[in-house]
Design a protein around this motif. Structure first.
Motif, PDB file in Angstrom:
ATOM      1  N   GLU A 306      16.802  20.690   8.788  1.00 12.45           N
ATOM      2  CA  GLU A 306      15.746  20.201   9.675  1.00 12.45           C
ATOM      3  C   GLU A 306      15.510  18.701   9.483  1.00 12.45           C
ATOM      4  N   GLY A 307      16.604  17.987   9.252  1.00 12.42           N
ATOM      5  CA  GLY A 307      16.533  16.537   9.106  1.00 12.42           C
ATOM      6  C   GLY A 307      16.131  16.052   7.734  1.00 12.42           C
ATOM      7  N   ALA A 308      15.774  16.964   6.824  1.00 15.19           N
ATOM      8  CA  ALA A 308      15.327  16.579   5.484  1.00 15.19           C
ATOM      9  C   ALA A 308      16.469  16.714   4.482  1.00 15.19           C
ATOM     10  N   LEU A 309      16.580  15.745   3.589  1.00 13.44           N
ATOM     11  CA  LEU A 309      17.528  15.836   2.481  1.00 13.44           C
ATOM     12  C   LEU A 309      16.974  16.807   1.442  1.00 13.44           C
ATOM     13  N   SER A 349       1.629  11.753   7.713  1.00 13.72           N
ATOM     14  CA  SER A 349       2.677  11.104   8.482  1.00 13.72           C
ATOM     15  C   SER A 349       3.357  10.044   7.625  1.00 13.72           C
ATOM     16  N   ALA A 350       4.519   9.574   8.071  1.00 13.66           N
ATOM     17  CA  ALA A 350       5.196   8.505   7.345  1.00 13.66           C
ATOM     18  C   ALA A 350       4.317   7.259   7.275  1.00 13.66           C
ATOM     19  N   GLN A 351       3.594   6.978   8.348  1.00 14.03           N
ATOM     20  CA  GLN A 351       2.709   5.817   8.371  1.00 14.03           C
ATOM     21  C   GLN A 351       1.616   5.946   7.321  1.00 14.03           C
ATOM     22  N   GLU A 352       1.054   7.151   7.184  1.00 17.08           N
ATOM     23  CA  GLU A 352       0.014   7.366   6.176  1.00 17.08           C
ATOM     24  C   GLU A 352       0.583   7.288   4.766  1.00 17.08           C
ATOM     25  N   ALA A 353       1.816   7.764   4.583  1.00 18.58           N
ATOM     26  CA  ALA A 353       2.442   7.717   3.264  1.00 18.58           C
ATOM     27  C   ALA A 353       2.748   6.293   2.823  1.00 18.58           C
ATOM     28  N   SER A 365      14.228   2.000   5.450  1.00 10.60           N
ATOM     29  CA  SER A 365      14.337   3.252   6.196  1.00 10.60           C
ATOM     30  C   SER A 365      13.405   4.280   5.584  1.00 10.60           C
ATOM     31  N   VAL A 366      13.157   5.360   6.330  1.00  8.71           N
ATOM     32  CA  VAL A 366      12.339   6.460   5.832  1.00  8.71           C
ATOM     33  C   VAL A 366      12.833   7.756   6.461  1.00  8.71           C
ATOM     34  N   ARG A 367      12.801   8.824   5.675  1.00  7.88           N
ATOM     35  CA  ARG A 367      13.186  10.137   6.178  1.00  7.88           C
ATOM     36  C   ARG A 367      12.547  11.206   5.296  1.00  7.88           C
ATOM     37  N   PRO A 368      12.373  12.419   5.810  1.00  6.70           N
ATOM     38  CA  PRO A 368      11.818  13.493   4.968  1.00  6.70           C
ATOM     39  C   PRO A 368      12.844  13.949   3.944  1.00  6.70           C
ATOM     40  N   GLN A 382      10.901   9.943   1.945  1.00  6.25           N
ATOM     41  CA  GLN A 382      11.824   9.156   1.127  1.00  6.25           C
ATOM     42  C   GLN A 382      11.977   7.777   1.760  1.00  6.25           C
ATOM     43  N   PHE A 383      11.436   6.775   1.089  1.00  2.00           N
ATOM     44  CA  PHE A 383      11.491   5.399   1.594  1.00  2.00           C
ATOM     45  C   PHE A 383      12.586   4.627   0.851  1.00  2.00           C
ATOM     46  N   THR A 384      13.431   3.947   1.594  1.00  2.00           N
ATOM     47  CA  THR A 384      14.360   2.976   1.015  1.00  2.00           C
ATOM     48  C   THR A 384      13.726   1.602   1.170  1.00  2.00           C
ATOM     49  N   LEU A 385      13.615   0.864   0.059  1.00  2.00           N
ATOM     50  CA  LEU A 385      12.876  -0.398   0.024  1.00  2.00           C
ATOM     51  C   LEU A 385      13.747  -1.524  -0.512  1.00  2.00           C
ATOM     52  N   ARG A 386      13.397  -2.733  -0.123  1.00  2.00           N
ATOM     53  CA  ARG A 386      14.045  -3.927  -0.671  1.00  2.00           C
ATOM     54  C   ARG A 386      12.983  -4.812  -1.293  1.00  2.00           C
ATOM     55  N   HIS A 387      13.287  -5.339  -2.488  1.00  2.00           N
ATOM     56  CA  HIS A 387      12.367  -6.244  -3.172  1.00  2.00           C
ATOM     57  C   HIS A 387      13.173  -7.149  -4.087  1.00  2.00           C
TER      58      HIS A 387
END
Length: 419
Positions: A306-309, A349-353, A365-368, A382-387
């Motif tokens: 269902e789209g989630a890893l 929601s992803a926005q709330e997270a 990127s973000v995905r469940p 699951q957020f992929t981030l750059r810093h």
């Protein structure tokens, strides 16, 4: 209720002797295969042993410090070091050309040590107290860690001196029978048992009849999940397989030698890994990480529903880079965890997270995702981030909004791994 009891039980329950036996047997098997491998495989083994020994030493040092400090800030720092070092040690040990079923007790123990340290770290971050007894119980693992480090050092010195590893480490066997609870833990395996003749056919079909020159029985493995040993000879390489007695599934496949020419692209190898798993009846699997060494592209594939890893349901696939043929598989986690799940809708929601993320980090990127945390599977974002030119992966609980795990992507010369 004494919250330290589960931690104390698993640390005390695993004797240093049992851990040592598991390591000795795994490294002895590793030598027997390394003797037939090319020089490059020898160098890969040496590097893996060196890295594993260094990480185990760091882990033991963190355990020592945890037994002394009373500072909350220092405790959190040492717990973080323990999580990182345990995970890196596990990764290095998985690169050894050893029988994964024999190495499993050590890998499992390191995984539980990492999970326990991570659980305590999460509790501290959430403002909940951690008792002195819990810290003492965790730091008690340093005895086993020192033994493990000593054995890794001996194995490394033997290779550096050019001595056969088997002469430095006495051969041993683990013959303890699995408990019903251990076997029940492999939720994806059918219940019926197969015989040795059926195992030969399973191996032939799994490799692909068009590739098989001959099939022969090999030594069986015991332990938590008994398996039949099978060797499959293809046109130019021998493949060693373990077929589970219960269910008749391929637990492990590995090439006897490597050193293939790196002709195929990483993308082609990742596609080949996913297609191979699909053709062999695995659920939908997506390549997420890769590492290249010795002409092999080692691809980490994770189940997608269902789209989630679904991170607990994962497998490692080895693809030779000259032909993009699959020659290796490690599927213990998949067979242990894979069942159909009801993913459901996230409460947040992803926005709330995103409120749990650092404002200094850039979202890529973000995905469940479904992540195992403290013995439970939790639906996350699951957020992929750059810093600062580095890449991180943050798992935010889709129900509570808490960060369950933060991993830094460690770039390698050929590939990347989370840590």
């Amino acid at each position: 209720m004494n919250r330290s009891t589960p931690i104390r039980n698993w640390i005390i329950g695993l004797s240093a002797f049992a851990l040592l036996l598991a390591l000795l047997l795994a490294l002895t098997v590793q030598l027997r295969r390394a003797q037939a491998a090319e020089h490059t495989l020898h160098e890969t083994t040496l590097a893996a042993l060196t890295d594993a020994a260094e990480e185990v030493q760091r882990l033991a040092l963190a355990m020592d410090k945890l037994g002394v400090t009373v500072s909350g800030r220092q405790t959190a720092a040492f717990l973080y070091e323990a999580v990182v070092s345990a995970d890196r040690a596990r990764h290095s040990l998985t690169l050894l050309p050893a029988d994964s079923a024999q190495m499993a007790p050590v890998l499992s123990w390191l995984s539980r040590l990492s999970d326990t340290a991570g659980a305590l770290l999460t509790r501290i971050a959430g403002g909940f107290p951690v008792t002195t007894g819990e810290m003492a119980d965790l730091s008690a693992a340093r005895t086993e860690l020192r033994l493990l480090h000593a054995e890794l050092d001996l194995a490394r010195e033997a290779l550096l001196d050019g001595s056969p590893l088997a002469q430095a480490l006495p051969p041993t066997e683990i013959t303890s029978a699995p408990t019903a609870m251990e076997l029940a833990g492999y939720r994806a395996l059918p219940s019926e048992e197969i015989g040795p003749g059926a195992a030969l056919q399973v191996a032939r079909d799994f490799v692909g009849t068009e590739r098989v020159v001959s099939v022969a029985p090999a030594p069986d493995t015991t332990g938590a999940l008994p398996a039949f040993g099978v060797t499959v000879q293809t046109a130019d390489v021998q493949l060693n397989l373990e077929i589970t007695r219960r269910g008749g599934k391929v637990l492990l496949m590995s090439p006897e030698t490597a050193g293939f020419a790196a002709v195929q692209s990483v993308e082609a190898c990742c596609d080949a890994a996913a297609a191979f798993l699909r053709d062999r009846g695995f659920a939908t699997m997506e390549p997420v990480w890769y590492q290249v060494y010795d002409g092999l592209c080692v691809v980490t594939c994770v189940h997608v529903q269902e789209g989630a890893l679904v991170w607990p349901d994962r497998a490692l696939v080895q693809v030779r880079m000259d032909t993009a043929e699959v020659v290796g598989l490690e599927a213990r986690n998949y067979w242990k965890n894979h069942i159909p799940r009801r993913i459901g809708q996230p409460l947040l929601s992803a926005q709330e997270a995103r409120a749990a993320l650092s404002p200094q980090a850039e979202e890529v990127s973000v995905r469940p995702a479904l992540l195992e945390s403290q013995g439970q599977e939790r639906l996350c974002w699951q957020f992929t981030l750059r810093h600062n030119d580095d890449t991180y992966i943050s798992f935010i609980d889709a129900t509570t909004g808490q960060e369950l795990r933060l991993e830094k992507v460690m770039p390698l010369e050929y590939g990347a791994i989370p840590a």
